[in-house]
Motif scaffolding. Structure first.
Motif: not given
Ligand SMILES: Cc1ncc(COP(=O)(O)O)c(C=O)c1O
Length: 344
Positions: A47-76
Motif C-alpha cells: 500500500l505504501e509503495e503504491a502511495r509513494r509511486e502515485l505521489a512521485a507521479s503527482l510531484e507531491v509528498a506521499a503523506g499528503e495523499l489519501v486513498f478513497c474509493a471514488s472521486a465522489t467520496e474524496a470530494l465529499h
C-alpha cells in the motif's frame, strides 16, 4: 457487430497491466493492511509503495495523499471536512461543476457561483476540465480561500498543475485504472477535519483500503505519460471530426470550440433534434456515446453544465458528448461521423 466506444469521459476500460495488477493483488495481497501479522505487514508495504509511486507521479509528498474509493467520496470528505473546520464562512463554486462537488456544498449556508468570490470566502471549487464540454479552466485567485481542484477529467489527458491549489481529487477509472480507487490530495496544514472516522489513512478516511484497486491505480499511473501523449494526438482527429460534421450545412454547433479543451472531447449541439433519441439511434448502430443530460427519477433534466454556458433547456436537450479513448483511430471516428450523417 463490432462496437465503437466514444464515452471515455464516463469511464475507460482498465489497461491490461491494471487487470493483471488487480488479479495478482486479489490472489496474493488480499490481507488487511491494518493487521499487525506478517500478511498484514506485507499488504501495508505494498500500500505504501503504491502511495509513494502515485505521489512521485503527482510531484507531491506521499503523506499528503489519501486513498478513497471514488472521486465522489474524496470530494465529499474534502468539502464536508472543510465545512466542519470553516463552515461559518461562504464558499464559491464553478457553476458547471460535477454534482460530486455541488452535492456536498449543500451543507454550506452561503455558496456563490464563480467568478463571484464573496468577502471572507473559505473555499473555491473549480474543475480543471469539464466532463461534458472538455473546456479547460484556470483556478481563480482567491486570497485566504482553500482552492479545490477537481482533476478527474484532466488526469491522463492533459498536464495537471497542483501549484495553484490546496487540495485536489483524482479518479482512477477515468484514466485506465480500476473502479474503487481514487485520490484525495491535501496540502499540509489545511484547515480540515476528517468526517469519516477510523484508524486508516492516518485517521483521514476510515475503512479498510481496497488494496487490489489501489495497486491497479498505481499500475495505471505508470502509463500516464504515454496516455497523455496518445490523448494529445487525438486533437487533430477530433478537429477533423468537427470540421466534417459542421460542413453538412445542418444546424450543428460545437460547444466550446473556441476554448482550450481536452483533446479527446467533442460536445455537439444538434439544434432542434432530440439528443436522447439520437444517442439511442447511435447505440443501435453500434456507437456508445453520451447525452449531455442526466436522467433523474425517470425525468431527463437538461445538463446544468450546458445551461451555465448560456444555452436554452431545449438546446441542452439536443447535445451529445463524444469522448474518445486514447487509442481511437481516425477511421473509427470517420465511421462515427458517417453514422451521424445517416441519422440526422
Ligand atoms: C469532473 C468530475 N468530477 C468528479 C467525478 C466523480 O468521479 P467518480 O466516478 O470517481 O466518483 C467525475 C465523474 O464523472 C467527473 O467527471
Amino acid at each position: 457487430m463490432s462496437r465503437l466506444y466514444f464515452d471515455a469521459n464516463a469511464t475507460t476500460p482498465p489497461h491490461p497491466e491494471v487487470m493483471e495488477a488487480v488479479r495478482r493483488a486479489m490472489a496474493e495481497d488480499w490481507a488487511n493492511p491494518t493487521s499487525t501479522h506478517r500478511e498484514g505487514q506485507r499488504a501495508r508495504f505494498r500500500l505504501e509503495e503504491a502511495r509513494r509511486e502515485l505521489a512521485a507521479s503527482l510531484e507531491v509528498a506521499a503523506g499528503e495523499l489519501v486513498f478513497c474509493a471514488s472521486a465522489t467520496e474524496a470530494l465529499h470528505l474534502l468539502i464536508r471536512g472543510l465545512h466542519a473546520a470553516l463552515g461559518d464562512r461562504p464558499a464559491a463554486v464553478f457553476p458547471g461543476e460535477h454534482s460530486a462537488c455541488l452535492n456536498p456544498l449543500r451543507d454550506w449556508s452561503r455558496v456563490s457561483w464563480l467568478p463571484e468570490i464573496p468577502m471572507d470566502c473559505a473555499t473555491v471549487v473549480q474543475l480543471a476540465a469539464s466532463n461534458e464540454t472538455g473546456i479547460l479552466y484556470a483556478m481563480p485567485s482567491a486570497l485566504d480561500a482553500v482552492r479545490i481542484k477537481d482533476c478527474c477529467q484532466a488526469w491522463g489527458k492533459v498536464p495537471v498543475d497542483l501549484s495553484d491549489c490546496d487540495a485536489a481529487v483524482f479518479s482512477g477509472h477515468k484514466m485506465g485504472g480500476p473502479r474503487g480507487a481514487a485520490l484525495l490530495w491535501l496540502r499540509p496544514g489545511l484547515p480540515w477535519e476528517p468526517v469519516m472516522e477510523g484508524p486508516q489513512e492516518r485517521r483521514r478516511r476510515g475503512g479498510t483500503e481496497d488494496l487490489p484497486a489501489i495497486l491497479g491505480l498505481a499500475a495505471a499511473a505508470r502509463h500516464l505519460t504515454e496516455r497523455q501523449a496518445m490523448n494529445a494526438a487525438l486533437a487533430s482527429v477530433r478537429d477533423a471530426f468537427e470540421a466534417e460534421i459542421t460542413s453538412w450545412g445542418r444546424d450543428i454547433e460545437i460547444i466550446g470550440q473556441e476554448s482550450t479543451r481536452l483533446p479527446n472531447t467533442s460536445c455537439v449541439l444538434f439544434r432542434g433534434r432530440n439528443g436522447e433519441a439520437l444517442q439511442v439511434a447511435l447505440d443501435l448502430a453500434g456507437f456508445a456515446v453520451s447525452t449531455g443530460s442526466a436522467c433523474h427519477s425517470g425525468a431527463v433534466k437538461p445538463s446544468h453544465a450546458i445551461l451555465t454556458l448560456g444555452y436554452s433547456s431545449d438546446d441542452a436537450r439536443s447535445v451529445l458528448r463524444f469522448s474518445m479513448l486514447p487509442d481511437a483511430r481516425p477511421d473509427e471516428v470517420e465511421a462515427l461521423a458517417a453514422a451521424i450523417r445517416r441519422l440526422t
